[in-house]
Every structure is written in structure tokens, then in C-alpha cells.
Design an enzyme around this catalytic site. Sequence first.
Site, PDB file in Angstrom:
ATOM      1  N   GLU A   1      25.028  38.310  44.056  1.00  0.00           N
ATOM      2  CA  GLU A   1      26.245  37.518  44.257  1.00  0.00           C
ATOM      3  C   GLU A   1      26.598  37.447  45.750  1.00  0.00           C
ATOM      4  O   GLU A   1      27.121  36.454  46.223  1.00  0.00           O
ATOM      5  CB  GLU A   1      27.382  38.171  43.454  1.00  0.00           C
TER       6      GLU A   1
ATOM      7  N   ASN B   1      37.275  39.959  50.938  1.00  0.00           N
ATOM      8  CA  ASN B   1      36.801  40.160  52.303  1.00  0.00           C
ATOM      9  C   ASN B   1      37.172  41.531  52.856  1.00  0.00           C
ATOM     10  O   ASN B   1      36.451  42.079  53.696  1.00  0.00           O
ATOM     11  CB  ASN B   1      37.316  39.023  53.195  1.00  0.00           C
ATOM     12  N   GLU B   2      38.287  42.096  52.365  1.00  0.00           N
ATOM     13  CA  GLU B   2      38.635  43.459  52.813  1.00  0.00           C
ATOM     14  C   GLU B   2      37.535  44.432  52.370  1.00  0.00           C
ATOM     15  O   GLU B   2      37.121  45.310  53.133  1.00  0.00           O
ATOM     16  CB  GLU B   2      39.984  43.904  52.213  1.00  0.00           C
TER      17      GLU B   2
ATOM     18  N   GLN C   1      30.143  36.089  33.380  1.00  0.00           N
ATOM     19  CA  GLN C   1      30.100  37.450  33.936  1.00  0.00           C
ATOM     20  C   GLN C   1      31.395  38.167  33.570  1.00  0.00           C
ATOM     21  O   GLN C   1      32.454  37.871  34.131  1.00  0.00           O
ATOM     22  CB  GLN C   1      29.945  37.346  35.457  1.00  0.00           C
TER      23      GLN C   1
ATOM     24  N   SER D   1      34.768  33.162  34.786  1.00  0.00           N
ATOM     25  CA  SER D   1      34.461  31.747  35.010  1.00  0.00           C
ATOM     26  C   SER D   1      33.588  31.204  33.888  1.00  0.00           C
ATOM     27  O   SER D   1      32.613  31.847  33.486  1.00  0.00           O
ATOM     28  CB  SER D   1      33.732  31.560  36.339  1.00  0.00           C
TER      29      SER D   1
ATOM     30  N   SER E   1      35.303  41.750  35.802  1.00  0.00           N
ATOM     31  CA  SER E   1      36.676  42.057  36.236  1.00  0.00           C
ATOM     32  C   SER E   1      37.620  42.256  35.058  1.00  0.00           C
ATOM     33  O   SER E   1      37.497  41.598  34.023  1.00  0.00           O
ATOM     34  CB  SER E   1      37.224  40.916  37.094  1.00  0.00           C
TER      35      SER E   1
HETATM   36  C1  LIG Z   1      37.563  31.687  41.595  1.00  0.00           C
HETATM   37  C2  LIG Z   1      37.260  33.064  41.068  1.00  0.00           C
HETATM   38  C3  LIG Z   1      36.275  33.231  40.102  1.00  0.00           C
HETATM   39  C4  LIG Z   1      36.011  34.496  39.589  1.00  0.00           C
HETATM   40  N1  LIG Z   1      35.052  34.612  38.616  1.00  0.00           N
HETATM   41  C5  LIG Z   1      34.789  35.830  38.069  1.00  0.00           C
HETATM   42  C6  LIG Z   1      33.859  35.965  36.996  1.00  0.00           C
HETATM   43  O1  LIG Z   1      33.263  34.996  36.532  1.00  0.00           O
HETATM   44  N2  LIG Z   1      33.655  37.195  36.464  1.00  0.00           N
HETATM   45  C7  LIG Z   1      34.301  38.307  36.939  1.00  0.00           C
HETATM   46  O2  LIG Z   1      34.029  39.395  36.413  1.00  0.00           O
HETATM   47  N3  LIG Z   1      35.207  38.215  37.946  1.00  0.00           N
HETATM   48  C8  LIG Z   1      35.477  37.005  38.523  1.00  0.00           C
HETATM   49  N4  LIG Z   1      36.401  36.889  39.539  1.00  0.00           N
HETATM   50  C9  LIG Z   1      37.173  38.084  39.924  1.00  0.00           C
HETATM   51  C10 LIG Z   1      36.869  38.644  41.304  1.00  0.00           C
HETATM   52  O3  LIG Z   1      35.654  39.314  41.333  1.00  0.00           O
HETATM   53  C11 LIG Z   1      38.053  39.575  41.658  1.00  0.00           C
HETATM   54  O4  LIG Z   1      39.203  38.749  41.812  1.00  0.00           O
HETATM   55  C12 LIG Z   1      37.829  40.356  42.925  1.00  0.00           C
HETATM   56  O5  LIG Z   1      36.827  41.304  42.760  1.00  0.00           O
HETATM   57  C13 LIG Z   1      39.134  41.085  43.400  1.00  0.00           C
HETATM   58  O6  LIG Z   1      39.686  41.836  42.373  1.00  0.00           O
HETATM   59  P1  LIG Z   1      41.231  41.694  41.987  1.00  0.00           P
HETATM   60  O7  LIG Z   1      41.519  40.236  41.804  1.00  0.00           O
HETATM   61  O8  LIG Z   1      41.484  42.603  40.822  1.00  0.00           O
HETATM   62  O9  LIG Z   1      42.057  42.180  43.255  1.00  0.00           O
HETATM   63  P2  LIG Z   1      42.386  43.686  43.646  1.00  0.00           P
HETATM   64  O10 LIG Z   1      41.148  44.500  43.560  1.00  0.00           O
HETATM   65  O11 LIG Z   1      43.560  44.126  42.853  1.00  0.00           O
HETATM   66  O12 LIG Z   1      42.774  43.524  45.150  1.00  0.00           O
HETATM   67  C14 LIG Z   1      44.077  43.096  45.593  1.00  0.00           C
HETATM   68  C15 LIG Z   1      44.101  43.120  47.107  1.00  0.00           C
HETATM   69  O13 LIG Z   1      43.937  44.473  47.586  1.00  0.00           O
HETATM   70  C16 LIG Z   1      42.850  44.559  48.507  1.00  0.00           C
HETATM   71  N5  LIG Z   1      42.123  45.828  48.353  1.00  0.00           N
HETATM   72  C17 LIG Z   1      41.755  46.422  47.195  1.00  0.00           C
HETATM   73  N6  LIG Z   1      41.087  47.562  47.438  1.00  0.00           N
HETATM   74  C18 LIG Z   1      41.012  47.704  48.787  1.00  0.00           C
HETATM   75  C19 LIG Z   1      40.438  48.685  49.656  1.00  0.00           C
HETATM   76  N7  LIG Z   1      39.790  49.732  49.177  1.00  0.00           N
HETATM   77  N8  LIG Z   1      40.557  48.482  50.996  1.00  0.00           N
HETATM   78  C20 LIG Z   1      41.203  47.395  51.504  1.00  0.00           C
HETATM   79  N9  LIG Z   1      41.789  46.440  50.714  1.00  0.00           N
HETATM   80  C21 LIG Z   1      41.696  46.591  49.378  1.00  0.00           C
HETATM   81  C22 LIG Z   1      41.946  43.392  48.121  1.00  0.00           C
HETATM   82  O14 LIG Z   1      41.106  42.990  49.184  1.00  0.00           O
HETATM   83  C23 LIG Z   1      42.952  42.310  47.749  1.00  0.00           C
HETATM   84  O15 LIG Z   1      43.432  41.656  48.882  1.00  0.00           O
HETATM   85  C24 LIG Z   1      36.712  35.637  40.063  1.00  0.00           C
HETATM   86  C25 LIG Z   1      37.691  35.469  41.034  1.00  0.00           C
HETATM   87  C26 LIG Z   1      37.989  34.208  41.527  1.00  0.00           C
HETATM   88  C27 LIG Z   1      39.070  34.076  42.552  1.00  0.00           C
END
Ligand SMILES: Cc1cc2nc3c(=O)[nH]c(=O)nc-3n(C[C@H](O)[C@H](O)[C@H](O)COP(=O)(O)OP(=O)(O)OC[C@H]3O[C@@H](n4cnc5c(N)ncnc54)[C@H](O)[C@@H]3O)c2cc1C
Length: 393
Positions: free
Chosen positions: A248, A374-375, A130, A165, A133
Site C-alpha cells: 500500500e 502522514n504523521e 480491506q 472502501s 481499520s
Molecule cells: C479515503 C479513505 C479510504 C480508506 N479505505 C480503507 C480501507 O479500505 N480499509 C481499511 O481498513 N481502512 C481504510 N481507511 C482507513 C485508514 O487506513 C485510516 O483512516 C488511517 O489508518 C488512520 O486511522 P484513523 O482514521 O483511525 O485515525 P487515528 O489513528 O485515530 O489518528 C488520528 C490522528 O492522530 C494522529 N496520530 C495517531 N497516532 C499517532 C502517533 N503515534 N504519532 C503522531 N500522530 C499520531 C494521526 O496521524 C491522525 O492525525 C481509509 C481511509 C480513508 C481516508
Amino acid sequence: MDLAPTPEQEAFRAECRAWLVEHLPWEYGRGHPPRYDDLAEEVAALRAWQADLAGGRWVGVTWPEAYGGRGAGPIEHFIVQEELARARAPELVGRIGINLVGPTLLAHGTDEQKARWLPRILRADELWCQLFSEPDAGSDLANVQTRATPVDGGWRLNGQKVWTSYAQFADWGVCLARTDPEAPKHRGISYVVVDMHAEGVDVRPLTQITEDREFNEVFFTDAFVPRDHLIGAEHDGWGVSGSTLAHERGVNPRQLVIHIQLLDELLRLAADEGLYDDHRLQQRLAQAYVEVRLFQLHNLRSLSRLAHGREVGPEGSALKLYWSEMSKRLHETAMAVLGPASPLWKGALDNPGDGRWQRSWLYYLASSIFAGTNEIQRNIVGERVLGLPREPR
Ligand SMILES: Cc1cc2nc3c(=O)[nH]c(=O)nc-3n(C[C@H](O)[C@H](O)[C@H](O)COP(=O)(O)OP(=O)(O)OC[C@H]3O[C@@H](n4cnc5c(N)ncnc54)[C@H](O)[C@@H]3O)c2cc1C
């Protein structure tokens, strides 16, 4: 909600269990999936297991028969998941294809796309990843910057994805890319299928806190995407991605399967360690039992909605919130049961489970991040379930 199974459902369950007793690669109800130090070896073994399971038609049971499914309903799907849990079967290695890509292709793909890709997903003949991100597009997914520029016969892809992943094992990836940079950000995105073996696709594994390298950075440099790899309408990728994300976060028998097994192992570990009579742990073990049972009931409620032809909807976010928090508590309890062994790793002496629990504890720290943090789930529940005022945007 009527939880009593029909005679047909009972017969279906019995057939599934009998198949598993005969085909499981270890003794039913006793053995465990073998443990591999090398991820590639594990993936190869799990591909063989998925092919066997698909041969018995126990993968993708809700998919139409024309594409290798049974055309069964959500309750039958749930029964299969419960039986897999009971058999302690490992997770499907092709889960991204089965759980996310398949339902999206079924909803938005052309007949040719479905015929081409769906049957090979079921048997893990081809694995998927997928590609959503990016470094600046996680929670704010509509901010994707990967560009798909039109050329003769398709597009050229340039940009970077992250946290992908299993990209290093994938043959195909579903990708969100910007096809109209002038349009408002939710409207200029398209949903395309990328050939992960194509020229210009560079996959670089990342090492996680568990020491595994499951996820990756993926770089595109002029990678070609043919026109017939577009899913849904051009520039309407945001709408199509909704199908993938709903699956998902929605009903999650996958996590139910995993956590029923973890609970079972936790209770066995506590019994083996002679800790059932420890009053400090009794409460926490009972809590873990109650929470997994509640998770099962939450799942059944969502299942009942699906069985009545209704969508799970934004309540799916409440389910994701619940299981991820539950999982962290259950793993904390496991660490308390391990006591002085909890800081040990694989290969250490006197470490029940030889590091399995420690690895699982570390892995599930991410449960409040993946599949939408979770946020973000709290925002969805607040705004779309409880009707609270919208977050300022
Ligand atoms: C084990 C694992 C596997 C994954 N596999 C895939 C995959 O196969 N394909 C893929 O595309 N993605 C994958 N992901 C990515 C995952 O979907 C993202 O990590 C997730 O959506 C969060 O995005 P970010 O890491 O950019 O954090 P950010 O969006 O930068 O967030 C950082 C922090 O800010 C908070 N935040 C952001 N916006 C808000 C808001 N509006 N209100 C309150 N709080 C907020 C978030 O909750 C978080 O705590 C994977 C992630 C993990 C950990």
C-alpha cells in the site's frame, strides 16, 4: 541506476501501446473515461474494462503465468502503468485485489488459495475489500478488537470495521481479527478472508465530503469463516498484514498514473483559461510540473531497488509522504486556476470540468490519512530511515 530501456522493454512498451490504441473504449490520447453519477454503474463499467485489459494480459503482469500473469519484472509493471497513464485509462476497479490482496496471497497463501482466488482477481470477476481499520484501530492497527472465536470447521466473527472502501461491491474481504485475546496485542491476530455475502456480514455505506459513498462501516455478527480461509499461520496475522501494508505504501505507480494525468489536465485547463501568462500562476504551474517529475524519479529509484531484488523498505513511507503533500499542492493550484469557479459544483454554469476538479480536490484532502497517516509515515522515516530515537510507546 540505469534508466535506458532495453530493446525488449521498448518492444514490450510498443506492444502495450498498440493494444491500448486498439482496445481503449474512447479515442486514444483524446477521450476521457465517461463520468457516472451512480457509483454502482461506474463499478459495472470499470469491471468490464478491467476484464478486457486482463484478456490482453495487461493486469498483474508480475504475477506468475500459472495464475494469469506474465511472470514479468517490476520494470515491465511500471511500463504498463505509464502506458495506461498516457492512454488516460481509468483506475482499475479491482485495485485492492490487484495491488494488495494478490501480492499478499502470493507471499503467504497456500497453492489452493492462490489457484482459487488469484485468476478471478485479475479479471475483476470478484472484487475485494480491506477490512483492517476499526473505530479504535487505525494508526494503532494492532489494537483490532474484532474477535474470531474458534468453532467447528473455522471461526465465528464478531465486531466492527470502518472506512472499508468498496465493501458494498466486494465479494471477499481480507480481515484482521483477534484469535488469541490473551496474547500481547501484536501476537494474537489472524489474517482471514471473509465472504462478504455471508450471513452476519452487514455493510453500511458512509457518505463522504465528495457526496460519494465509496467507503463503509462493516458489522460482523457471528459471521462464519471457514478454516481454509486463514492466510498464513494462526495468530500470525500481524506478520501477514505487513505484506499488504508494504504494497500500500511502497512503490506507487497507481498514484503516479493518476498525477501524471492530473498534471496534464491542469496544464490544459490553464492554457484554455488563458492563464499561462499570469505571473501569479506561472510559478505554481511550473512547481506542479517539477513535483510530478520528481515523484516519477522517486518511483524510478524505488523501482531500481526492486529490479535489483531489494525491498523498498521504510523509504516507501517517504514516497507516500511526498506524493500526498504534492497532490494537495497540485489541487490547490487547480483551484487557483479555476479562480471564481472554484466554489462551484457539478451542474453549475461556467465551471470548467463540471466539478471534476472540485471533487478531486476534496478527495485528495484524505491523501494524508489513507494508507497510513502522514504523521505515522514521519515516525517511520524518523525511526527507521534516519535512526532518530523511538517515539515513547
Ligand atoms: C479515503 C479513505 C479510504 C480508506 N479505505 C480503507 C480501507 O479500505 N480499509 C481499511 O481498513 N481502512 C481504510 N481507511 C482507513 C485508514 O487506513 C485510516 O483512516 C488511517 O489508518 C488512520 O486511522 P484513523 O482514521 O483511525 O485515525 P487515528 O489513528 O485515530 O489518528 C488520528 C490522528 O492522530 C494522529 N496520530 C495517531 N497516532 C499517532 C502517533 N503515534 N504519532 C503522531 N500522530 C499520531 C494521526 O496521524 C491522525 O492525525 C481509509 C481511509 C480513508 C481516508
